[in-house]
Design a protein around this motif. Structure first.
Motif, PDB file in Angstrom:
ATOM      1  N   ALA A 134       1.335  -0.812   0.244  1.00  0.00           N
ATOM      2  CA  ALA A 134      -0.064   0.090   0.215  1.00  0.00           C
ATOM      3  C   ALA A 134       0.992   1.365   0.273  1.00  0.00           C
ATOM      4  CB  ALA A 134      -0.691  -0.179   1.260  1.00  0.00           C
ATOM      5  N   ALA A 135       1.930   1.380   0.452  1.00  0.00           N
ATOM      6  CA  ALA A 135       2.807   2.242   0.505  1.00  0.00           C
ATOM      7  C   ALA A 135       3.389   2.544  -0.509  1.00  0.00           C
ATOM      8  CB  ALA A 135       3.906   1.671   1.986  1.00  0.00           C
ATOM      9  N   GLU A 136       3.733   1.535  -1.892  1.00  0.00           N
ATOM     10  CA  GLU A 136       4.270   1.650  -2.556  1.00  0.00           C
ATOM     11  C   GLU A 136       3.316   2.020  -3.558  1.00  0.00           C
ATOM     12  OE1 GLU A 136       5.749  -2.184  -3.713  1.00  0.00           O
ATOM     13  OE2 GLU A 136       7.595  -1.989  -1.917  1.00  0.00           O
ATOM     14  N   THR A 137       2.544   1.914  -3.158  1.00  0.00           N
ATOM     15  CA  THR A 137       1.020   2.192  -4.612  1.00  0.00           C
ATOM     16  C   THR A 137       1.040   3.397  -4.191  1.00  0.00           C
ATOM     17  OG1 THR A 137      -0.031   0.147  -4.616  1.00  0.00           O
ATOM     18  CG2 THR A 137      -1.208   2.434  -5.148  1.00  0.00           C
ATOM     19  N   THR A 138       0.641   4.134  -2.980  1.00  0.00           N
ATOM     20  CA  THR A 138       0.773   5.707  -2.770  1.00  0.00           C
ATOM     21  C   THR A 138       1.940   6.597  -2.808  1.00  0.00           C
ATOM     22  OG1 THR A 138      -0.300   5.156  -0.269  1.00  0.00           O
ATOM     23  CG2 THR A 138       0.115   7.427  -0.836  1.00  0.00           C
ATOM     24  N   ASP A 139       2.911   6.028  -2.953  1.00  0.00           N
ATOM     25  CA  ASP A 139       4.503   6.884  -3.371  1.00  0.00           C
ATOM     26  C   ASP A 139       4.563   7.096  -5.027  1.00  0.00           C
ATOM     27  OD1 ASP A 139       6.996   7.557  -2.617  1.00  0.00           O
ATOM     28  OD2 ASP A 139       7.706   5.518  -3.619  1.00  0.00           O
ATOM     29  N   THR A 140       3.921   5.789  -5.496  1.00  0.00           N
ATOM     30  CA  THR A 140       3.436   5.722  -7.208  1.00  0.00           C
ATOM     31  C   THR A 140       2.538   6.369  -7.127  1.00  0.00           C
ATOM     32  OG1 THR A 140       4.717   3.298  -7.795  1.00  0.00           O
ATOM     33  CG2 THR A 140       2.784   4.506  -9.286  1.00  0.00           C
ATOM     34  N   TYR A 141       1.780   6.822  -7.025  1.00  0.00           N
ATOM     35  CA  TYR A 141       0.149   7.822  -7.055  1.00  0.00           C
ATOM     36  C   TYR A 141       1.132   9.601  -6.463  1.00  0.00           C
ATOM     37  CZ  TYR A 141      -4.250  10.470  -6.423  1.00  0.00           C
ATOM     38  OH  TYR A 141      -4.674  12.008  -6.626  1.00  0.00           O
ATOM     39  N   VAL A 142       1.619   9.164  -5.296  1.00  0.00           N
ATOM     40  CA  VAL A 142       1.966  10.431  -5.336  1.00  0.00           C
ATOM     41  C   VAL A 142       3.022  11.622  -6.456  1.00  0.00           C
ATOM     42  CG1 VAL A 142       3.104  12.385  -3.598  1.00  0.00           C
ATOM     43  CG2 VAL A 142       1.292  10.830  -3.381  1.00  0.00           C
TER      44      VAL A 142
END
Length: 120
Positions: A86-94
């Motif tokens: 989830a953190a990696e997905t958030t990082d990608t989105y940001v």
């Protein structure tokens, strides 16, 4: 068009991560309730035991504790893995949507500030 597709992909991954975390949490809760129930049953059964029967009950309790520890370790590993995902997905989105993330952070900050100022 790419913004919409990356938003939907990020939302999909986030929804999947939430569902998996919820499933893991409920599995952990079931395991804990089962463990507590087993311990209560063993405590009730061992009040009048002596000698060999007490030794067997202690062994069964130790086995159940070891099993519960293993389950907790397994579930905690899965939860940690999913949190990383989830953190990696958030990082990608940001990184793909920096202004949207800045706006969301600013809006959350204003909301929290407003709520805190009303409480005090």
């Amino acid at each position: 068009m790419q913004i919409t597709s990356s938003n939907s992909a990020a939302n999909s991954k986030l929804a999947d991560a939430k569902a998996e975390a919820s499933t893991s949490a409920s599995a952990l809760a079931r395991e804990f309730r089962s463990f507590v129930s087993d311990v209560e049953d063993l405590l009730k059964a061992t009040t009048n035991l002596t000698g060999d029967d007490l030794t067997k009950a202690k062994a069964k309790l130790n086995q159940r504790i070891a099993s519960a520890k293993g389950s907790v370790e397994d579930v905690s590993g899965v939860i940690a893995s999913r949190a990383r995902k989830a953190a990696e997905t958030t990082d990608t989105y940001v990184h793909e949507q920096p202004w949207t993330a800045i706006g969301a952070g600013a809006a959350a900050g204003v909301l929290i500030g407003f709520l805190l100022s009303r409480r005090w």
